[in-house]
Design a protein around this motif. Structure first.
Motif, short mmCIF file in Angstrom:
data_model
loop_
_atom_site.label_atom_id
_atom_site.label_comp_id
_atom_site.label_asym_id
_atom_site.label_seq_id
_atom_site.Cartn_x
_atom_site.Cartn_y
_atom_site.Cartn_z
N THR A 49 0.85 -1.19 0.00
CA THR A 49 0.00 0.00 0.00
C THR A 49 0.88 1.24 0.00
O THR A 49 1.85 1.31 0.75
N VAL A 51 1.34 5.09 0.93
CA VAL A 51 0.79 5.99 1.93
C VAL A 51 1.31 7.40 1.68
O VAL A 51 2.48 7.69 1.97
N LEU A 147 12.54 12.35 5.55
CA LEU A 147 11.85 11.47 4.63
C LEU A 147 11.84 12.15 3.26
O LEU A 147 10.86 12.78 2.86
N PRO A 150 10.57 7.93 -1.12
CA PRO A 150 9.68 6.87 -0.62
C PRO A 150 10.47 5.82 0.15
O PRO A 150 11.58 5.44 -0.21
N VAL A 151 9.87 5.36 1.24
CA VAL A 151 10.49 4.35 2.08
C VAL A 151 9.54 3.16 2.19
O VAL A 151 8.35 3.34 2.44
N LEU A 153 8.21 0.24 4.17
CA LEU A 153 8.15 -0.30 5.51
C LEU A 153 7.68 -1.74 5.43
O LEU A 153 6.59 -2.02 4.94
N PHE A 155 6.60 -4.51 7.61
CA PHE A 155 6.17 -5.06 8.89
C PHE A 155 6.15 -6.59 8.79
O PHE A 155 5.91 -7.15 7.73
N LEU B 27 2.89 -7.18 6.04
CA LEU B 27 2.31 -5.86 5.81
C LEU B 27 3.41 -4.97 5.27
O LEU B 27 4.44 -4.78 5.91
N VAL B 28 3.19 -4.44 4.07
CA VAL B 28 4.20 -3.59 3.44
C VAL B 28 3.55 -2.26 3.09
O VAL B 28 2.51 -2.23 2.42
N SER B 29 4.17 -1.18 3.56
CA SER B 29 3.69 0.16 3.26
C SER B 29 4.78 0.93 2.56
O SER B 29 5.92 0.94 3.04
N ASN B 30 4.45 1.57 1.47
CA ASN B 30 5.39 2.47 0.81
C ASN B 30 5.05 3.89 1.26
O ASN B 30 4.08 4.49 0.82
N MET B 31 5.87 4.41 2.14
CA MET B 31 5.63 5.71 2.75
C MET B 31 6.26 6.79 1.88
O MET B 31 7.48 6.81 1.70
N LEU B 32 5.44 7.66 1.33
CA LEU B 32 5.94 8.71 0.45
C LEU B 32 6.41 9.91 1.25
O LEU B 32 5.96 10.15 2.37
N ALA B 33 7.30 10.69 0.65
CA ALA B 33 7.77 11.91 1.31
C ALA B 33 6.65 12.93 1.37
O ALA B 33 5.72 12.91 0.56
#
Lengths: 162, 204
Positions: A49, A51, A147, A150-151, A153, A155, B27-33
């Motif tokens: 997903t 975010v 940040l 994109p990183v 994560l 879990f 659970l994988v999240s792509n956290m954008l800037a």
């Protein structure tokens, strides 16, 4: 008489051997300590997903946090430990962009909570069913100035059983 | 007689794991800037700490009526604004004391570009022009830059005879109050002289 003595000797030998075997068996089976296993997730929601993160404060000078949220449907496979007592943890490895905090609320089998990247948090404790299912409302926080790209994560869930 | 010898083979028990299996990520999240943001307010605007920057098309007016008895005598005439903004947008402190002071605030933020600066430019046309097409050089208007509680000119003082620019460092919020003065050092025909000043904030 020789036959009886021979038979008696054989029986003593057999019993000694039986005792020896039992003793060896005792030493061959050490007491199992608590073990940690990584849980498998059954496919429920999207594999990944994205975010989008938004600044928490209206302008610079205040907090530099950015935050975002997502829904995470989960189905964890605990079939292997069904009926046993265990504790399930959610884990997030340390991140190169600095502190990342995750907070979540739940609707199903798991406990709400929060964790800082590099740690784990308890999400279930008790007798294990075949599957643990839930939908997390997950909120993420990070330092917006660090940040800068994109990183991803990743879990994971771990289970401790006796 | 044959003696049967008891023997016992201990069977080793081994756990064989298929090679190449790794646990599936749960659970994988792509956290954008966070998004780059830029904000500039001259006079009245649309900003709140809760909602952040907004858009406001208001163009405030700074004016002075020069009395006939002092016209052209060289006494600088302080100008008044119709802007209602008096307080810092950052912390609410009343930095602009009255209608002679026009609030100027600028900031930008962008993850990662740590050494960059945006540029705040102040420009004006060459002349203010009256309804009769008479002209006053814009260079006859200057401004001071101050703020109550901090009189440092973060946005430099000057006059409209040349292009002025100020560097706005990344992730910093710069505020000042500008006080405008008409030089009043030339005799000009009666009339209402108008001109538009433009403040521009540009990111690298």
């Amino acid at each position: 008489m020789n036959s009886a003595r021979t038979l008696f000797t054989a029986m003593r030998t057999a019993r000694s051997l039986a005792v020896l075997v039992a003793t060896c068996a005792l030493f061959a089976l050490p007491v199992a300590p608590a073990a940690t296993h990584i849980l498998e997730e059954m496919p429920v929601g999207p594999a990944e997903t994205t975010v989008p993160m938004q600044w928490v404060s209206g302008g610079p000078g205040g907090t530099s946090l950015v935050q975002g949220s997502m829904l995470a449907p989960l189905k964890l496979n605990t079939t292997r430990w069904r009926g046993k007592l265990g504790r399930v943890y959610m884990v997030l490895p340390p991140q190169i962009v600095g502190p990342v905090r995750a907070r979540w609320t739940t609707r199903g089998d798991l406990l709400p909570g929060e964790l800082l990247a590099g740690n784990r948090a308890l999400v279930y404790s008790g007798t294990l069913p075949a599957y643990l299912t839930d939908t997390l409302t997950l909120k993420l926080e990070a330092d917006g100035y660090r940040l800068n790209q994109p990183v991803r994560l990743e879990f994971r869930f771990e289970i401790d059983v006796e | 007689m044959i003696i049967r010898t008891l023997s016992l083979r201990l069977l080793g028990i081994a756990l064989l794991l298929p090679a190449g299996i790794s646990p599936a990520l749960a659970l994988v999240s792509n956290m954008l800037a966070g998004p780059p943001q830029i904000y500039l307010q001259v006079g009245d605007g649309n900003y709140s700490p809760a909602n952040g920057p907004g858009v406001n098309a208001t163009v405030n007016t700074v004016r002075v009526n020069v009395p006939g008895r002092v016209l052209g005598d060289g006494s600088p005439q302080i100008m008044n604004s119709d802007s209602q903004t008096r307080s810092s947008l950052r912390d609410g402190f009343p930095i602009c004391e009255d209608s002679t002071q026009v609030y100027i605030g600028a900031w930008w933020r962008d993850p990662g570009t740590a050494t960059s600066s945006a540029t705040l430019s102040i420009s004006a046309p060459q002349f203010l022009i009256s309804e009769n097409s008479d002209r006053i050089p814009f260079s006859k208007i200057r401004w001071d830059s101050t703020a109550f509680g901090d009189n440092t000119a973060h946005i430099a003082a000057g006059n409209f005879g040349a292009l002025h620019s100020t560097a706005i460092v990344l992730n910093t919020w710069v505020e000042n109050c500008h006080i405008f003065f008409y030089a009043n050092d030339v005799l000009v025909p009666t009339g209402t002289y108008k001109g538009t000043v433009t403040y521009t904030l540009s990111t690298p």
